[in-house]
Design a protein around this motif. Structure first.
Motif, PDB file in Angstrom:
ATOM      1  N   GLU A  99       7.929   0.343  -3.324  1.00 31.28           N
ATOM      2  CA  GLU A  99       6.584   0.478  -4.399  1.00 31.28           C
ATOM      3  C   GLU A  99       5.329  -0.443  -4.066  1.00 31.28           C
ATOM      4  O   GLU A  99       6.144  -1.801  -3.762  1.00 31.28           O
ATOM      5  N   PRO A 100       4.175  -0.133  -5.157  1.00 28.42           N
ATOM      6  CA  PRO A 100       3.748  -1.815  -4.989  1.00 28.42           C
ATOM      7  C   PRO A 100       4.807  -2.803  -5.848  1.00 28.42           C
ATOM      8  O   PRO A 100       5.717  -2.468  -6.897  1.00 28.42           O
ATOM      9  N   PRO A 101       4.379  -3.785  -5.250  1.00 27.01           N
ATOM     10  CA  PRO A 101       3.015  -4.503  -4.078  1.00 27.01           C
ATOM     11  C   PRO A 101       3.992  -4.353  -3.180  1.00 27.01           C
ATOM     12  O   PRO A 101       3.134  -4.812  -1.682  1.00 27.01           O
ATOM     13  N   TYR A 102       4.581  -3.798  -2.429  1.00 19.46           N
ATOM     14  CA  TYR A 102       5.219  -3.986  -0.739  1.00 19.46           C
ATOM     15  C   TYR A 102       4.872  -4.681  -0.133  1.00 19.46           C
ATOM     16  O   TYR A 102       4.900  -5.339   1.094  1.00 19.46           O
ATOM     17  N   GLY A 103       5.502  -5.552  -0.660  1.00 21.97           N
ATOM     18  CA  GLY A 103       5.556  -7.218   0.324  1.00 21.97           C
ATOM     19  C   GLY A 103       4.610  -8.085   0.169  1.00 21.97           C
ATOM     20  O   GLY A 103       4.376  -9.099   1.027  1.00 21.97           O
ATOM     21  N   PHE A 104       3.247  -7.439  -0.400  1.00 24.90           N
ATOM     22  CA  PHE A 104       2.234  -8.171  -0.457  1.00 24.90           C
ATOM     23  C   PHE A 104       2.258 -10.148  -1.070  1.00 24.90           C
ATOM     24  O   PHE A 104       2.270 -11.125  -0.813  1.00 24.90           O
ATOM     25  N   THR A 105       2.924  -9.525  -2.195  1.00 25.44           N
ATOM     26  CA  THR A 105       2.865 -11.021  -3.328  1.00 25.44           C
ATOM     27  C   THR A 105       4.759 -10.420  -3.610  1.00 25.44           C
ATOM     28  O   THR A 105       5.001  -9.623  -4.092  1.00 25.44           O
ATOM     29  N   THR A 106       4.941 -12.372  -4.029  1.00 27.03           N
ATOM     30  CA  THR A 106       5.920 -11.883  -4.866  1.00 27.03           C
ATOM     31  C   THR A 106       6.303 -11.942  -6.032  1.00 27.03           C
ATOM     32  O   THR A 106       6.783 -11.895  -7.193  1.00 27.03           O
ATOM     33  N   GLY A 107       4.703 -11.328  -6.435  1.00 27.39           N
ATOM     34  CA  GLY A 107       4.467 -11.431  -8.509  1.00 27.39           C
ATOM     35  C   GLY A 107       4.650  -9.737  -8.751  1.00 27.39           C
ATOM     36  O   GLY A 107       5.098  -8.811  -7.416  1.00 27.39           O
ATOM     37  N   ASP A 108       4.499  -9.340  -9.748  1.00 28.70           N
ATOM     38  CA  ASP A 108       4.372  -8.134  -9.959  1.00 28.70           C
ATOM     39  C   ASP A 108       3.039  -7.934 -10.294  1.00 28.70           C
ATOM     40  O   ASP A 108       2.332  -6.456  -9.806  1.00 28.70           O
ATOM     41  N   GLU A 109       1.982  -7.918 -10.014  1.00 26.53           N
ATOM     42  CA  GLU A 109       0.284  -7.606  -9.957  1.00 26.53           C
ATOM     43  C   GLU A 109       0.172  -7.882  -8.874  1.00 26.53           C
ATOM     44  O   GLU A 109      -0.143  -9.212  -8.449  1.00 26.53           O
ATOM     45  N   THR A 110      -1.423  -7.073  -8.217  1.00 23.17           N
ATOM     46  CA  THR A 110      -1.794  -7.573  -7.130  1.00 23.17           C
ATOM     47  C   THR A 110      -3.476  -7.477  -7.794  1.00 23.17           C
ATOM     48  O   THR A 110      -4.593  -6.735  -8.515  1.00 23.17           O
ATOM     49  N   TRP A 111      -4.521  -8.231  -6.775  1.00 23.54           N
ATOM     50  CA  TRP A 111      -5.710  -8.414  -7.527  1.00 23.54           C
ATOM     51  C   TRP A 111      -6.503  -6.898  -7.790  1.00 23.54           C
ATOM     52  O   TRP A 111      -6.906  -6.535  -8.405  1.00 23.54           O
ATOM     53  N   LEU A 112      -6.327  -5.747  -7.143  1.00 23.63           N
ATOM     54  CA  LEU A 112      -6.756  -4.285  -7.209  1.00 23.63           C
ATOM     55  C   LEU A 112      -5.756  -3.838  -6.571  1.00 23.63           C
ATOM     56  O   LEU A 112      -4.464  -4.318  -6.023  1.00 23.63           O
ATOM     57  N   PRO A 113      -5.256  -2.431  -8.112  1.00 27.97           N
ATOM     58  CA  PRO A 113      -4.014  -1.770  -7.447  1.00 27.97           C
ATOM     59  C   PRO A 113      -3.606  -1.378  -5.851  1.00 27.97           C
ATOM     60  O   PRO A 113      -4.361  -0.864  -5.414  1.00 27.97           O
ATOM     61  N   MET A 114      -2.291  -1.084  -5.875  1.00 29.92           N
ATOM     62  CA  MET A 114      -2.378  -0.718  -4.396  1.00 29.92           C
ATOM     63  C   MET A 114      -1.578   1.056  -5.370  1.00 29.92           C
ATOM     64  O   MET A 114      -0.933   1.212  -5.821  1.00 29.92           O
ATOM     65  N   PRO A 115      -2.152   2.211  -4.531  1.00 31.90           N
ATOM     66  CA  PRO A 115      -1.706   3.083  -4.051  1.00 31.90           C
ATOM     67  C   PRO A 115      -0.255   3.347  -4.263  1.00 31.90           C
ATOM     68  O   PRO A 115       0.699   2.156  -3.299  1.00 31.90           O
ATOM     69  N   ARG A 116       0.756   4.041  -5.130  1.00 33.31           N
ATOM     70  CA  ARG A 116       1.868   4.051  -4.959  1.00 33.31           C
ATOM     71  C   ARG A 116       2.065   5.926  -3.937  1.00 33.31           C
ATOM     72  O   ARG A 116       3.706   5.958  -3.899  1.00 33.31           O
ATOM     73  N   THR A 117       1.376   5.801  -3.185  1.00 35.64           N
ATOM     74  CA  THR A 117       1.712   6.511  -1.719  1.00 35.64           C
ATOM     75  C   THR A 117       2.078   6.269  -0.089  1.00 35.64           C
ATOM     76  O   THR A 117       1.759   6.842   0.555  1.00 35.64           O
ATOM     77  N   TRP A 118       2.030   4.510  -0.765  1.00 38.89           N
ATOM     78  CA  TRP A 118       1.812   3.874   0.671  1.00 38.89           C
ATOM     79  C   TRP A 118       3.392   3.360   0.828  1.00 38.89           C
ATOM     80  O   TRP A 118       3.579   2.702   2.122  1.00 38.89           O
ATOM     81  N   ALA A 119       4.357   3.856   0.746  1.00 42.93           N
ATOM     82  CA  ALA A 119       5.386   3.542   1.110  1.00 42.93           C
ATOM     83  C   ALA A 119       5.806   3.459   2.723  1.00 42.93           C
ATOM     84  O   ALA A 119       6.020   3.136   3.739  1.00 42.93           O
ATOM     85  N   GLY A 120       5.123   4.571   3.099  1.00 45.26           N
ATOM     86  CA  GLY A 120       5.218   5.158   4.388  1.00 45.26           C
ATOM     87  C   GLY A 120       4.615   4.289   5.791  1.00 45.26           C
ATOM     88  O   GLY A 120       4.262   4.632   6.411  1.00 45.26           O
ATOM     89  N   SER A 121       3.400   3.380   4.315  1.00 48.08           N
ATOM     90  CA  SER A 121       2.245   3.465   5.756  1.00 48.08           C
ATOM     91  C   SER A 121       2.389   1.687   6.032  1.00 48.08           C
ATOM     92  O   SER A 121       1.294   0.955   6.533  1.00 48.08           O
ATOM     93  N   THR A 122       3.677   0.993   5.457  1.00 42.88           N
ATOM     94  CA  THR A 122       3.942  -0.300   5.207  1.00 42.88           C
ATOM     95  C   THR A 122       4.603  -0.757   6.663  1.00 42.88           C
ATOM     96  O   THR A 122       4.468   0.070   7.862  1.00 42.88           O
ATOM     97  N   VAL A 123       3.801  -2.079   7.096  1.00 42.93           N
ATOM     98  CA  VAL A 123       4.443  -2.474   8.608  1.00 42.93           C
ATOM     99  C   VAL A 123       5.769  -2.479   8.402  1.00 42.93           C
ATOM    100  O   VAL A 123       6.145  -1.127   9.778  1.00 42.93           O
ATOM    101  N   ASP A 124       6.421  -2.924   8.014  1.00 44.34           N
ATOM    102  CA  ASP A 124       8.148  -2.429   8.350  1.00 44.34           C
ATOM    103  C   ASP A 124       8.133  -1.101   8.628  1.00 44.34           C
ATOM    104  O   ASP A 124       8.824  -0.349   9.928  1.00 44.34           O
ATOM    105  N   ALA A 125       7.768  -0.287   7.672  1.00 49.95           N
ATOM    106  CA  ALA A 125       8.458   1.410   8.185  1.00 49.95           C
ATOM    107  C   ALA A 125       7.294   1.774   9.108  1.00 49.95           C
ATOM    108  O   ALA A 125       8.375   2.880  10.263  1.00 49.95           O
ATOM    109  N   GLN A 126       5.992   0.926   9.851  1.00 50.47           N
ATOM    110  CA  GLN A 126       5.561   1.518  11.087  1.00 50.47           C
ATOM    111  C   GLN A 126       6.120   1.029  12.040  1.00 50.47           C
ATOM    112  O   GLN A 126       5.996   1.141  13.791  1.00 50.47           O
ATOM    113  N   ASP A 127       7.184  -0.369  11.753  1.00 50.41           N
ATOM    114  CA  ASP A 127       7.192  -1.046  13.641  1.00 50.41           C
ATOM    115  C   ASP A 127       8.224  -0.328  14.185  1.00 50.41           C
ATOM    116  O   ASP A 127       8.105  -1.420  15.521  1.00 50.41           O
ATOM    117  N   SER A 128       9.159  -0.521  14.008  1.00 53.08           N
ATOM    118  CA  SER A 128      10.312   0.502  14.462  1.00 53.08           C
ATOM    119  C   SER A 128      10.451   2.519  15.706  1.00 53.08           C
ATOM    120  O   SER A 128      10.606   3.035  16.288  1.00 53.08           O
TER     121      SER A 128
END
Length: 516
Positions: free
Chosen positions: A401-430
């Motif tokens: 879920e957001p922020p998907y490891g982009f930041t250690t904070g709670d908010e990102t400067w633009l909101p991130m979709p909640r549908t990107w769990a399968g698109s992360t670098v970690d999810a695709q890496d292997s």
């Protein structure tokens, strides 16, 4: 070469404020290594109020504290160089920020003063000068002129801004402008930068009289109309000759121009031996997923390269355009077509650019709440156009879920979709079938090929929506099927495909590399 464009706000955040920074790039440099790219084009990080996210520069010889400092940039350059990668930095010579000391001085000065001569200050038309000096529109919507209040408090002159009002255009007929830019070029080159991507490279000169545009002119969003006097004036070439003279003092340093010019003869002028080294030809960026259009875009770009003697450049997306997955249809179809176009692009001779997030197959079709939009286009068009925020959303690295490891904070400067769990670098890496894996394989294979000696391809087939070509002296043939039905796979050993093949056929929305 394959160069990777980083939009710094959106790549990786190291300090928890929700905005990407230079240390975040250094921390994630392993991602660039695993992709196999030859270097980075870094979007603006100079000191700026951020009205246009760095393209409004208030101090061209400093790093904005949002991203770090000059030492952090030097460390990034060193980290890239130690891995045999180059650093290309964004340069914004068409305009400054309205908070630049020069413009602050201009506002405090009188009409006709040397301070105002650095910009385009003009008297208005109509009763008491109440109308703009001409009918030029801003790229971001509305008129390209803003009126100032004079030091005595009365309504006064107007100044030109082809973009936001906070981005006043510089008058390059004033020699002081070129002298200052030379200082800026040397400042960054002396600190390890390997070259520059020059923003609005076709707009650095204006006509003497600033005449009105024709009433019937259709304002282009991408490649500009030859009758549009705001762009591609003869004087622009003297500016690039001055830039090139400085850059040539630094062996190996290069310039890339953002040149939204369609006609090949005019485009090629920017690439003469004493001007730009390379220029973006955006034909493929704007091409639909259709065989004829793709072939025309490729042929036009190669023709421009041959006419100029420069290597062609290719990009399917950047920070200003809709991401390719969305442009090609979204969903599974959009992803399949984007993957196919990647193989077609990397099969071509020249320099290929990858925009951060393209290697993850990210779309730009999600909803951003209107109160979170930041692009000045949104307000300048009175909420008629959303702007470019959707292609600038932070990258997802890990997690569900957001922020998907982009930041250690709670908010990102633009909101991130909640549908990107399968698109992360970690999810695709292997996942060997992921878009990230395809990028890694394709770039690795491309790097093993001999450097082409000419900017040419040979079209071997164009049958019913399927293109087939190979670059001159190239080791592979590329097939890309843009039709709605399978096409027979031609002879050869399959090296790589953008999606599963169906026996001896190439399915729709699929590309394949063949060795013959």
């Amino acid at each position: 070469m394959v160069l990777y464009q980083i939009y710094p706000r959106s790549f990786a955040d190291s300090d928890g404020d929700g905005v990407g920074d230079l240390q975040g790039i250094i921390d994630r440099i392993g991602h660039l290594e695993s992709l196999g790219v030859d270097g980075v084009w870094l979007s603006p990080i100079m000191r700026s109020p951020g009205v246009d996210h760095g393209y409004d520069v208030s101090d061209p010889r400093d790093v904005d504290p949002l991203f770090g400092d000059v030492d952090a940039l030097r460390r990034l350059a060193d980290a890239l160089h130690s891995r045999r990668m180059v650093l290309i930095m964004d340069l914004v010579p068409n305009h400054t920020s309205s908070e630049h000391p020069w413009f602050v001085e201009a506002l405090a000065a009188e009409p006709g003063s040397p301070q105002r001569a650095r910009y385009f200050f003009r008297d208005g038309r109509g009763p008491e000068g109440s109308e703009p000096p001409n009918n030029w529109p801003s790229v971001f919507g509305g008129p390209a002129w803003a009126r100032v209040t004079e030091p005595d408090g009365t309504p006064g002159q107007w100044y030109l801004h082809l973009f936001a009002p906070q981005q006043p255009d510089l008058d390059w007929s004033n020699p002081e402008i070129a002298d200052d830019l030379e200082h800026t070029l040397r400042f960054w080159l002396d600190r390890g930068v390997d070259g520059f991507r020059i923003d609005v490279a076709h707009g650095l000169a204006k006509p003497d009289q600033l005449e009105n545009l024709p009433d019937d002119l259709e304002i282009a969003q991408l490649v500009v109309d030859p009758r549009d006097a705001r762009w591609d004036r003869p004087g622009v070439h003297a500016v690039h000759r001055r830039i090139r003279k400085v850059v040539d003092d630094y062996p190996g340093a290069t310039t890339f121009g953002e040149v939204w010019i369609g006609p090949v003869d005019r485009f090629a002028k920017y690439l003469r031996p004493d001007e730009l080294h390379f220029a973006f030809h955006f034909a493929l960026t704007g091409s639909p997923f259709e065989a004829g259009a793709i072939r025309t875009a490729i042929d036009d770009t190669l023709e421009a390269a041959r006419a100029s003697g420069s290597a062609p450049t290719w990009a399917l997306s950047n920070h200003d355009v809709v991401r390719e997955v969305t442009r090609y249809g979204n969903g599974e179809v959009g992803v399949a077509r984007a993957r196919a176009m990647l193989l077609a692009t990397l099969a071509l001779p020249g320099i290929a650019f990858v925009y951060n997030g393209a290697e993850l197959g990210l779309p730009s079709d999600f909803s951003i709440p209107h109160d979170r939009l930041t692009d000045p286009t949104w307000e300048r068009t009175e909420h008629a156009e959303l702007g470019r925020d959707h292609c600038r959303v932070p990258l997802p690295w890990s997690g569900s879920e957001p922020p998907y490891g982009f930041t250690t904070g709670d908010e990102t400067w633009l909101p991130m979709p909640r549908t990107w769990a399968g698109s992360t670098v970690d999810a695709q890496d292997s996942d060997p079938d992921s878009t990230l894996a395809l990028y890694r394989k394709a770039i690795q294979i491309r790097q093993s090929w001999p450097t082409p000696t000419t900017p040419d391809v040979r079209w071997t087939s164009e049958l019913d929506g399927c293109l087939e070509f190979r670059r001159e002296n190239g080791p592979i043939v590329c097939m890309i099927n843009t039709s709605r039905h399978p096409v027979p796979l031609t002879d050869g050993e399959v090296v790589l495909s953008s999606g599963p093949l169906d026996g001896d056929t190439v399915p729709p929305d699929t590309a394949v590399w063949l060795k013959r």
